[in-house]
Design a protein around this motif. Structure first.
Motif, PDB file in Angstrom:
ATOM      1  N   ASN A 291       0.697  -1.022  -0.017  1.00 56.06           N
ATOM      2  CA  ASN A 291      -0.141   0.037  -0.129  1.00 56.06           C
ATOM      3  C   ASN A 291       0.822   0.965  -0.039  1.00 56.06           C
ATOM      4  OD1 ASN A 291      -2.319  -1.520  -0.153  1.00 56.06           O
ATOM      5  ND2 ASN A 291      -2.479  -1.359   2.344  1.00 56.06           N
ATOM      6  N   LEU A 292       0.557   2.235  -0.647  1.00 57.29           N
ATOM      7  CA  LEU A 292       1.251   3.510  -1.126  1.00 57.29           C
ATOM      8  C   LEU A 292       2.380   3.473  -1.829  1.00 57.29           C
ATOM      9  CD1 LEU A 292       0.315   5.201   2.481  1.00 57.29           C
ATOM     10  CD2 LEU A 292      -1.047   5.267   0.400  1.00 57.29           C
ATOM     11  N   GLN A 293       2.708   2.247  -2.151  1.00 55.01           N
ATOM     12  CA  GLN A 293       3.782   2.011  -3.091  1.00 55.01           C
ATOM     13  C   GLN A 293       3.752   2.396  -4.560  1.00 55.01           C
ATOM     14  OE1 GLN A 293       7.080   1.195  -1.549  1.00 55.01           O
ATOM     15  NE2 GLN A 293       5.933   1.699   0.341  1.00 55.01           N
ATOM     16  N   PRO A 294       4.638   2.912  -5.181  1.00 57.97           N
ATOM     17  CA  PRO A 294       4.673   3.363  -6.739  1.00 57.97           C
ATOM     18  C   PRO A 294       4.981   2.099  -7.487  1.00 57.97           C
ATOM     19  CG  PRO A 294       6.569   4.219  -5.940  1.00 57.97           C
ATOM     20  CD  PRO A 294       5.807   3.691  -4.692  1.00 57.97           C
ATOM     21  N   GLY A 295       4.378   1.966  -8.835  1.00 52.89           N
ATOM     22  CA  GLY A 295       4.762   1.014  -9.763  1.00 52.89           C
ATOM     23  C   GLY A 295       4.591   1.450 -10.940  1.00 52.89           C
ATOM     24  N   VAL A 296       4.659   0.671 -11.974  1.00 55.65           N
ATOM     25  CA  VAL A 296       4.119   1.110 -13.355  1.00 55.65           C
ATOM     26  C   VAL A 296       3.495  -0.297 -14.120  1.00 55.65           C
ATOM     27  CG1 VAL A 296       5.331   1.407 -15.561  1.00 55.65           C
ATOM     28  CG2 VAL A 296       6.726   2.104 -13.819  1.00 55.65           C
ATOM     29  N   VAL A 297       2.294   0.284 -14.643  1.00 54.63           N
ATOM     30  CA  VAL A 297       1.404  -0.717 -15.434  1.00 54.63           C
ATOM     31  C   VAL A 297       2.397  -1.465 -16.428  1.00 54.63           C
ATOM     32  CG1 VAL A 297      -0.718  -1.051 -16.658  1.00 54.63           C
ATOM     33  CG2 VAL A 297      -0.728   0.607 -15.025  1.00 54.63           C
ATOM     34  N   VAL A 298       2.300  -2.714 -16.603  1.00 58.97           N
ATOM     35  CA  VAL A 298       3.000  -3.644 -17.642  1.00 58.97           C
ATOM     36  C   VAL A 298       1.933  -3.814 -18.748  1.00 58.97           C
ATOM     37  CG1 VAL A 298       4.115  -5.605 -18.097  1.00 58.97           C
ATOM     38  CG2 VAL A 298       4.638  -4.432 -15.911  1.00 58.97           C
TER      39      VAL A 298
ATOM     40  N   VAL B 181       1.194  -5.057 -12.808  1.00 57.36           N
ATOM     41  CA  VAL B 181       2.308  -3.918 -12.108  1.00 57.36           C
ATOM     42  C   VAL B 181       3.503  -4.300 -11.706  1.00 57.36           C
ATOM     43  CG1 VAL B 181       2.066  -1.947 -10.667  1.00 57.36           C
ATOM     44  CG2 VAL B 181       0.084  -2.875 -11.529  1.00 57.36           C
ATOM     45  N   LYS B 182       4.554  -3.761 -12.386  1.00 57.08           N
ATOM     46  CA  LYS B 182       5.861  -3.782 -11.795  1.00 57.08           C
ATOM     47  C   LYS B 182       6.089  -2.702 -10.687  1.00 57.08           C
ATOM     48  CE  LYS B 182      10.781  -4.310 -13.449  1.00 57.08           C
ATOM     49  NZ  LYS B 182      11.572  -4.290 -14.242  1.00 57.08           N
ATOM     50  N   MET B 183       6.436  -3.188  -9.547  1.00 55.32           N
ATOM     51  CA  MET B 183       6.653  -2.687  -8.286  1.00 55.32           C
ATOM     52  C   MET B 183       8.114  -1.748  -8.390  1.00 55.32           C
ATOM     53  SD  MET B 183       3.804  -2.843  -6.974  1.00 55.32           S
ATOM     54  CE  MET B 183       4.054  -1.509  -5.652  1.00 55.32           C
TER      55      MET B 183
ATOM     56  N   ALA C  68       9.841  -0.615  -6.001  1.00 59.26           N
ATOM     57  CA  ALA C  68      10.940  -1.065  -4.707  1.00 59.26           C
ATOM     58  C   ALA C  68      11.786  -2.133  -5.218  1.00 59.26           C
ATOM     59  CB  ALA C  68      10.090  -1.191  -3.610  1.00 59.26           C
ATOM     60  N   ASP C  69      11.056  -3.163  -5.618  1.00 59.25           N
ATOM     61  CA  ASP C  69      12.186  -4.377  -5.968  1.00 59.25           C
ATOM     62  C   ASP C  69      11.809  -5.068  -7.351  1.00 59.25           C
ATOM     63  OD1 ASP C  69       9.484  -5.483  -5.527  1.00 59.25           O
ATOM     64  OD2 ASP C  69       9.746  -6.460  -3.771  1.00 59.25           O
ATOM     65  N   GLY C  70      11.318  -4.311  -8.209  1.00 57.48           N
ATOM     66  CA  GLY C  70      10.862  -4.869  -9.489  1.00 57.48           C
ATOM     67  C   GLY C  70      10.069  -6.043  -9.473  1.00 57.48           C
ATOM     68  N   GLU C  71       9.156  -6.508  -8.317  1.00 55.16           N
ATOM     69  CA  GLU C  71       8.168  -7.450  -8.284  1.00 55.16           C
ATOM     70  C   GLU C  71       7.032  -7.098  -9.170  1.00 55.16           C
ATOM     71  OE1 GLU C  71       5.423  -9.990  -4.973  1.00 55.16           O
ATOM     72  OE2 GLU C  71       6.457  -8.335  -4.643  1.00 55.16           O
ATOM     73  N   GLU C  72       6.553  -8.138  -9.904  1.00 53.82           N
ATOM     74  CA  GLU C  72       5.478  -7.939 -10.990  1.00 53.82           C
ATOM     75  C   GLU C  72       4.176  -8.875 -10.432  1.00 53.82           C
ATOM     76  OE1 GLU C  72       6.033  -8.568 -15.054  1.00 53.82           O
ATOM     77  OE2 GLU C  72       7.713  -7.143 -15.041  1.00 53.82           O
ATOM     78  N   ILE C  73       3.109  -7.979  -9.890  1.00 58.49           N
ATOM     79  CA  ILE C  73       1.858  -8.413  -9.462  1.00 58.49           C
ATOM     80  C   ILE C  73       0.670  -8.002 -10.198  1.00 58.49           C
ATOM     81  CG2 ILE C  73       3.042  -8.618  -7.060  1.00 58.49           C
ATOM     82  CD1 ILE C  73       1.605  -5.985  -6.416  1.00 58.49           C
ATOM     83  N   TYR C  74      -0.271  -8.796 -10.029  1.00 57.63           N
ATOM     84  CA  TYR C  74      -1.623  -8.680 -10.933  1.00 57.63           C
ATOM     85  C   TYR C  74      -2.538  -7.986  -9.616  1.00 57.63           C
ATOM     86  CZ  TYR C  74      -0.124 -11.190 -14.626  1.00 57.63           C
ATOM     87  OH  TYR C  74       0.602 -11.854 -15.636  1.00 57.63           O
TER      88      TYR C  74
END
Length: 111
Positions: A60-67, A78-80, A82-88
């Motif tokens: 929560n409140l963490q930025p990322g980029v829509v893949v 979304v690729k976070m 902070a650590d590059g983790e990709e989550i749905y």
């Protein structure tokens, strides 16, 4: 039934459907499920902030980029940052960042 038409397959509305994203009403926005709010489609590369996760409150409140948008899951990948983790994530759990907030997040500052 009409000849050659299978009743178990709905007829096409005739509109073009993109393979990458959900169909949008003519306003260019779609409603969040159950909230009545409108949310625009998020293009790949859009900077977003995660909010409202219960299973992963650390995001929560963490930025990322829509893949991409995965229509079969009805989620954005979304690729976070902070650590590059990709989550749905569901659209309801994403907020599009303003250009200023996106620039600050990309630079490692507060959103």
């Amino acid at each position: 039934t009409e000849r050659g038409v299978r009743p178990d397959i709905p007829k096409s509305s005739g509109g073009a459907v993109s393979a990458c994203c959900p169909p949008l009403p003519s306003s260019g926005k779609r409603e969040r499920e159950g909230e009545g709010e409108k949310m625009e489609y998020l293009e790949p590369g859009t900077r977003v902030q995660v909010d409202g996760l219960k299973a992963r409150p650390d995001l929560n409140l963490q930025p990322g980029v829509v893949v991409l948008y995965a229509p079969d899951r009805e989620r954005y990948q979304v690729k976070m940052d902070a650590d590059g983790e990709e989550i749905y994530l569901r659209p309801a759990n994403l907020t599009k960042l303003s250009e200023e907030a996106a620039a600050a997040a990309a630079a490692g500052g507060p959103p």
